[in-house]
Design an enzyme around this catalytic site. Structure first.
Site, short mmCIF file in Angstrom:
data_model
loop_
_atom_site.label_atom_id
_atom_site.label_comp_id
_atom_site.label_asym_id
_atom_site.label_seq_id
_atom_site.Cartn_x
_atom_site.Cartn_y
_atom_site.Cartn_z
N SER A 93 -6.51 5.78 4.86
CA SER A 93 -6.61 5.00 3.62
C SER A 93 -7.04 3.57 3.94
O SER A 93 -7.85 2.97 3.22
CB SER A 93 -5.26 4.94 2.89
OG SER A 93 -5.12 6.02 2.02
N LYS A 120 5.63 2.59 8.07
CA LYS A 120 4.42 3.26 8.56
C LYS A 120 3.34 2.23 8.87
O LYS A 120 2.68 2.29 9.91
CB LYS A 120 3.87 4.22 7.50
CG LYS A 120 4.67 5.46 7.29
CD LYS A 120 3.93 6.43 6.36
CE LYS A 120 4.92 7.34 5.67
NZ LYS A 120 4.30 8.38 4.85
N LYS A 128 0.84 -1.20 0.00
CA LYS A 128 0.00 0.00 0.00
C LYS A 128 0.87 1.24 0.00
O LYS A 128 1.87 1.30 0.73
CB LYS A 128 -0.86 -0.02 1.28
CG LYS A 128 -1.69 1.19 1.52
CD LYS A 128 -3.15 0.94 1.17
CE LYS A 128 -3.96 2.20 1.05
NZ LYS A 128 -3.65 2.99 -0.16
N THR A 166 -3.51 13.12 6.93
CA THR A 166 -2.07 13.24 7.22
C THR A 166 -1.86 14.38 8.21
O THR A 166 -1.19 14.23 9.23
CB THR A 166 -1.25 13.45 5.93
OG1 THR A 166 -1.61 12.40 5.01
CG2 THR A 166 0.24 13.43 6.19
N LYS A 183 4.96 1.96 -3.33
CA LYS A 183 4.96 3.36 -3.76
C LYS A 183 5.10 3.44 -5.25
O LYS A 183 5.71 2.57 -5.88
CB LYS A 183 6.15 4.10 -3.13
CG LYS A 183 6.00 5.60 -3.14
CD LYS A 183 5.00 6.04 -2.08
CE LYS A 183 5.03 7.49 -1.81
NZ LYS A 183 4.53 7.79 -0.45
N ASN A 234 -0.96 19.37 0.46
CA ASN A 234 -2.06 18.76 1.21
C ASN A 234 -1.78 18.78 2.72
O ASN A 234 -2.56 19.33 3.50
CB ASN A 234 -2.30 17.33 0.70
CG ASN A 234 -3.24 16.55 1.60
OD1 ASN A 234 -2.84 16.03 2.64
ND2 ASN A 234 -4.51 16.48 1.24
N1 GLU Z 1 1.17 8.95 0.20
C1 GLU Z 1 0.80 8.87 1.57
C2 GLU Z 1 2.02 8.51 2.40
O1 GLU Z 1 3.14 8.74 2.03
C3 GLU Z 1 -0.41 7.99 1.82
C4 GLU Z 1 -0.34 6.59 1.35
C5 GLU Z 1 -1.66 5.85 1.44
O2 GLU Z 1 -2.63 6.47 1.83
O3 GLU Z 1 -1.68 4.67 1.08
O4 GLU Z 1 1.90 8.05 3.51
#
Ligand code: GLU
Length: 426
Positions: free
Chosen positions: A360, A106, A82, A202, A118, A233
């Site tokens: 998410s 994370k 993810k 976030t 990613k 954002n």
């Molecule tokens: N791009 C965001 C991050 O770096 C969110 C990733 C997601 O929601 O899967 O954490």
């Protein structure tokens, strides 16, 4: 001019190499501290899969341009991978690899049933029309379709991508899949199965971390002077939340410059005037540079832009007593050491910015069950998740006598290492 540009891109590539190697070094250190053998590090030091795609797009002027994109899947022992997709001219394979590793960490930190992934496309969406962006978003999904899916790898927004881009991507995948597949991607508009609270998630997570960090330092967020670097954002929502909480936001910035006022900035006005890429400083004459902003007077500093902002060159000049990383990778390893030695409390990216992927996950759960939650329910769950993660990492840092980054990596890597071991991979 050409030589200058080439030197710039070599410098950028070197910086991103450093980002990956310093991430690997902390992962190695975390695994050693947890007592895992070296083969676990060998497994986790690079993504399991990395796909490079080339996407031909008919541009508005009739020409065809070929865009390069990537999707990295770091480790799927815990569950599907993810992570977001960024549209940016500086995207590189190395950066996407590092970003996918951070996503794994994370997911471990906030205890989600995911591994990290990613994606990125080398492009500048600020120079592209809506139609070109739609074509690129759809082209990218077709190109990576074999390796993604609601139970394989679930994309989301990242730098310069938003809910509209997620909507096009979801639509493209649903057409190929011949099913309506909202669980393919998160960060969608609410009417397409998006979750309440995802857009600001976030920033909400960062706000929770700032409040917890302030408590640890006996500081009140109300009345504290805050600098937020980046007005995208995360940075824009965060400035608003902190301003509403009574903090004095004395500095903000975008890619073109920064604004600083020791009396506090008019955040509502700036939010009103920013464009969808977070650009606002172009409207002012009295700007300073991003570099100057980072070294300006404040109590709390939040880098919410891009990588490599606090380095050994400026870490000695940071005035804040708390630094909370809303961006991915804004502080180098050398700078982490300097800040820690100076007694500055550094809340690392993999913890502070984990609110986005947390909501998410909530979005994906709602899509899978077809039953949707209220904004209050989402907020409550996000709050509980972030508080638990913050305290687990803070306590690990205290008891193991390590900085919060290493503590976060220790907490984040453990589940992935265990899952890989149970599967018999190591
Ligand atoms: N791009 C965001 C991050 O770096 C969110 C990733 C997601 O929601 O899967 O954490």
């Amino acid at each position: 001019m050409v030589a200058e540009k080439a030197a710039d891109s070599t410098k950028e590539a070197k910086k991103q190499m450093d980002v990956l190697s310093s991430t690997q070094a902390v992962v190695k250190n975390a695994l050693e501290k947890l007592g895992y053998p070296d083969e676990v590090y060998e497994l986790l030091k690079e993504p399991l899969r990395m796909m490079t795609v080339r996407i031909p797009i008919k541009m508005d002027d009739g020409s065809t341009k070929i865009f390069t994109g990537y999707r990295a899947q770091h480790n799927d022992a815990v569950g599907p991978t993810k992570g977001g997709i960024r549209f940016h001219p500086d995207v590189t394979e190395t950066e996407v690899k590092a970003l996918s590793m951070w996503m794994s960490l994370k997911a471990g930190i906030v205890d989600l049933p995911y591994g990290g992934g990613k994606g990125g496309i080398i492009c500048d969406p600020r120079d592209m029309s809506f139609r070109e962006l739609e074509a690129l978003s759809r082209g990218y999904v077709r190109a990576i379709s074999q390796i993604v899916g609601p139970t394989k790898d679930i994309p989301a927004p990242d730098v310069f991508t938003n809910s509209q881009i997620m909507a096009w991507m979801m639509d493209e995948y649903s057409r190929m899949d011949e099913f309506n597949s909202p669980g393919f991607i998160t960060g969608k508009p609410i009417v397409l199965g998006g979750s309440h609270g995802r857009e600001s998630a976030t920033a909400k997570g960062v706000t929770i971390c700032i409040n917890e960090a302030a408590k640890k330092r006996n500081m009140s967020v109300k009345g504290a002077k805050v600098i937020v670097q980046g007005f995208g954002n995360a940075g824009s929502f965060l400035s608003k939340f902190l301003h509403d909480e009574g903090a004095i936001v004395v500095g903000i910035s975008d890619a073109y410059g920064a604004l600083y006022d020791p009396e506090g900035l008019d955040i509502d006005y700036l939010l009103d005037r920013r464009d969808s890429f977070g650009t606002v400083t172009k409207l002012f004459n009295n700007t300073i540079s991003n570099k100057e902003l980072l070294e300006s007077e404040c109590d709390i500093l939040v880098p919410a832009a891009v990588e490599n902002q606090i380095t050994e060159d400026n870490a000695h000049n940071i005035k804040a007593s708390i630094v909370v990383e809303a961006a991915n990778g804004p502080t180098t390893m050398e700078a982490t050491k300097i800040l820690t030695e100076r007694g500055i409390l550094l809340v690392p990216d993999v913890l502070a910015s984990a609110g986005g992927v947390t909501v998410s996950y909530f979005e994906w759960v709602q899509n899978n069950q077809g039953y949707y939650w209220s904004e209050e329910e989402v907020e409550e769950k996000l709050y509980a998740t972030m508080i638990k993660a913050f305290n687990a990492i803070y306590d690990t840092a205290q008891t193991r006598q390590v900085d919060m980054r290493l503590a976060a990596y220790m907490v984040g890597v453990r589940k992935m290492a265990e899952a890989s071991r149970f599967r018999g991979w190591v």
